[in-house]
Design a protein around this motif. Structure first.
Motif, mmCIF file in Angstrom:
data_model
loop_
_atom_site.group_PDB
_atom_site.id
_atom_site.type_symbol
_atom_site.label_atom_id
_atom_site.label_comp_id
_atom_site.label_asym_id
_atom_site.label_seq_id
_atom_site.Cartn_x
_atom_site.Cartn_y
_atom_site.Cartn_z
ATOM 1 N N THR A 1 0.834 -1.206 0.000
ATOM 2 C CA THR A 1 0.000 0.000 0.000
ATOM 3 C C THR A 1 0.864 1.249 0.000
ATOM 4 O O THR A 1 0.636 2.191 -0.775
ATOM 5 N N THR B 1 2.834 1.726 -3.458
ATOM 6 C CA THR B 1 2.010 2.218 -4.567
ATOM 7 C C THR B 1 1.531 3.644 -4.322
ATOM 8 O O THR B 1 1.418 4.438 -5.263
ATOM 9 N N ARG C 1 0.372 5.768 -7.537
ATOM 10 C CA ARG C 1 -0.654 4.866 -8.078
ATOM 11 C C ARG C 1 -1.735 4.665 -7.016
ATOM 12 O O ARG C 1 -1.828 3.634 -6.359
ATOM 13 N N TRP C 2 -2.559 5.676 -6.885
ATOM 14 C CA TRP C 2 -3.492 5.725 -5.761
ATOM 15 C C TRP C 2 -4.606 4.692 -5.867
ATOM 16 O O TRP C 2 -5.105 4.218 -4.847
ATOM 17 N N ASP C 3 -5.016 4.342 -7.077
ATOM 18 C CA ASP C 3 -6.059 3.322 -7.212
ATOM 19 C C ASP C 3 -5.559 1.976 -6.680
ATOM 20 O O ASP C 3 -6.270 1.266 -5.957
ATOM 21 N N TRP C 4 -4.321 1.623 -7.040
ATOM 22 C CA TRP C 4 -3.754 0.375 -6.539
ATOM 23 C C TRP C 4 -3.511 0.453 -5.037
ATOM 24 O O TRP C 4 -3.666 -0.553 -4.318
ATOM 25 N N ALA C 5 -3.122 1.629 -4.563
ATOM 26 C CA ALA C 5 -2.937 1.795 -3.119
ATOM 27 C C ALA C 5 -4.254 1.567 -2.386
ATOM 28 O O ALA C 5 -4.285 0.953 -1.304
ATOM 29 N N VAL D 1 -6.747 -0.340 -3.410
ATOM 30 C CA VAL D 1 -7.025 -1.783 -3.447
ATOM 31 C C VAL D 1 -6.212 -2.508 -2.377
ATOM 32 O O VAL D 1 -6.726 -3.362 -1.637
ATOM 33 N N MET D 2 -4.921 -2.151 -2.271
ATOM 34 C CA MET D 2 -4.066 -2.790 -1.286
ATOM 35 C C MET D 2 -4.490 -2.453 0.139
ATOM 36 O O MET D 2 -4.405 -3.301 1.040
ATOM 37 N N SER E 1 -11.062 1.728 -1.922
ATOM 38 C CA SER E 1 -10.597 0.938 -0.783
ATOM 39 C C SER E 1 -11.758 0.240 -0.087
ATOM 40 O O SER E 1 -11.641 -0.932 0.303
ATOM 41 N N SER F 1 -12.856 -2.630 -2.302
ATOM 42 C CA SER F 1 -11.893 -3.724 -2.191
ATOM 43 C C SER F 1 -12.142 -4.537 -0.933
ATOM 44 O O SER F 1 -12.177 -5.775 -0.964
#
Length: 449
Positions: free
Chosen positions: A191, A194, A199-203, A205-206, A256, A259
């Motif tokens: 998190t 990323t 890469r906030w979208d991936w962050a 998700v994580m 988030s 997710s």
């Protein structure tokens, strides 16, 4: 560039310059990784030898819980199937038939090879996550943190600070004993990596995955949203809070949450209400009267229900003291404030998360040595940004360790000798809180991000 902290100057003493060339005494990061792998493999092998010959086990009791739950998933007994609609349809086992298993069912699923490959598979998995975490720390140091301090690359310093994690006895002993904390640490570092990479979208998700695994990482969302607010550093706290209501923050929050809910919905469809209760709801009303570092342990101990009395009438005052909210509210207020105050820019995230986690752990209603891993994870990333003399840093470390040793000495009297020292354990718990809070204050004062 900020001024080079004294800690860096000390580390650079291991580097000898010869004219225009530089010869470093620090081994390469690859060498460090090899040493770390061999150390963990050796300890896992030792744990197998030790456990077969001693009544006092090297392996943590939690590992047996994980392994038993994995067996319930892999080879369920008749009628012990997952209670969700998908679970019954596919005849998937229920890990919650193992008493005291109160984790995500995904953990039990991950360690099912304990029963068809090797009993120590889970330990190797946790140790591998340790190594991956060291790699992520090294990448963050090289790509995000050290370039802000030095004009030229400093791979040897990245290796030294990565060693603070990879060769930390608390880290490698806990993972090789069979604790799964390293898996969560991987998700948390993922998190952070990323997020700092933009890469906030991936962050998001994580972060949802991290919160699914264990609830507490949700506190990092406050710091992330604070960064996304783009509030000026000089902005007041109310102005900063108002600026958090924007599209970027809403997008991060929404992804988030989705997710987290998607993972939870999938697990609920397979494992049903037991998943929901054991993984989340149980921890909301949990009363743990066993001695621990928390200053709230003695209060819980004094107000703990007596099973011999059956259902007893409880006064309003006693019910308030027994409520988990008595610790939850101050803990959350302080944790949220740390995230808002220290996360103004992306570069501040490691320190903000460190400060948040220290406060969360210190004021949690239950605290054991294992919880210290939650914030020591960020120390290799924060140490480069501290301006403090080596003497001050050593004093902080001594106080941090000394307060724990003081508590452990009294806890030994209670745990192994059966002494009536509950008040002594509690008093030393207050010393632990005071000293760790003071150390946090010193870290805040020395932070030079």
């Amino acid at each position: 560039m900020i001024a080079v902290p004294s800690a860096y100057r000390l580390l650079c003493m291991s580097t000898i310059k010869h004219g225009s060339s530089t010869t470093s005494r620090v081994p390469s990061f690859t060498t460090l990784l090899c040493i770390s792998v061999l150390l963990r493999v050796a300890l896992i092998k030792y744990s197998e030898w030790h456990d077969a010959r001693s009544t006092v086990k090297y392996t943590d009791v939690d590992y047996r819980v994980f392994s038993d739950a994995a067996k319930s998933v892999y080879a369920p007994l008749e009628g012990a199937f997952a209670q969700g609609p998908w679970g019954s349809a596919f005849s998937i086992g229920d890990p919650y038939t193992r008493e005291t298993y109160r984790y995500t069912p995904l953990l039990a699923f991950l360690v099912t090879p304990n029963h068809w490959l090797h009993p120590s598979f889970g330990k190797y998995l946790f140790a591998a996550c340790d190594i991956l975490n060291g790699f992520l720390i090294h990448r963050l140091l090289l790509s995000k943190i050290l370039p802000r301090i030095y004009d030229t690359p400093k791979p040897e310093l990245a290796t030294v600070f990565s060693a603070a994690h990879l060769l930390n006895p608390l880290v490698f002993s806990i993972s090789t004993r069979g604790s799964a904390e390293s898996i969560l640490a991987t998700f948390v570092l993922g998190t952070l990596y990323t997020a700092m990479d933009g890469r906030w979208d991936w962050a998001a998700v994580m972060l949802g995955l991290s919160v699914h695994w264990k609830i507490y990482p949700f506190i990092y969302g406050v710091a992330c949203v604070s960064v996304l607010s783009n509030a000026p550093t000089s902005a007041s706290l109310p102005a900063q809070i108002l600026s958090m209501f924007n599209w970027r923050s809403a997008r991060f929050f929404g992804i988030s949450v989705m997710s987290f809910l998607s993972l939870g919905a999938g697990c609920y469809l397979i494992w049903g209400y037991p998943f929901l209760y054991e993984t989340y709801l149980y921890h909301l009303h949990r009363l743990d009267h066993r001695h621990n570092f928390s200053p709230f342990f003695y209060l819980i101990y004094l107000t703990y229900p007596d099973p011999a009395r059956g259902i007893e009438a409880v006064s309003l005052w006693r019910a308030v003291l027994r409520s988990p909210l008595i610790s939850f509210f101050p803990q959350m207020i302080l944790t949220v404030l740390q995230g808002l105050l220290f996360a103004r820019k992306i570069k501040d995230l490691p320190f903000a998360w460190l400060a948040q986690t220290i406060v969360f752990v210190v004021f949690n209603k239950v605290c054991t040595s294992q919880y210290f891993l939650w914030y020591t994870l960020f120390l290799p990333l924060v140490l480069p940004t501290l301006s403090a003399t080596s003497g001050r840093q050593l004093f902080w470390l001594a106080l941090w360790i000394g307060s724990q040793a003081l508590w452990l000495g009294e806890a030994y009297q209670l745990e192994f000798l059966g002494g009536e020292v509950f008040r002594g354990v509690w008093a030393r718990g207050l010393v632990y809180v005071g000293s760790h809070t003071w150390v946090l204050g010193q870290l805040i004062e020395g932070y030079n991000g």
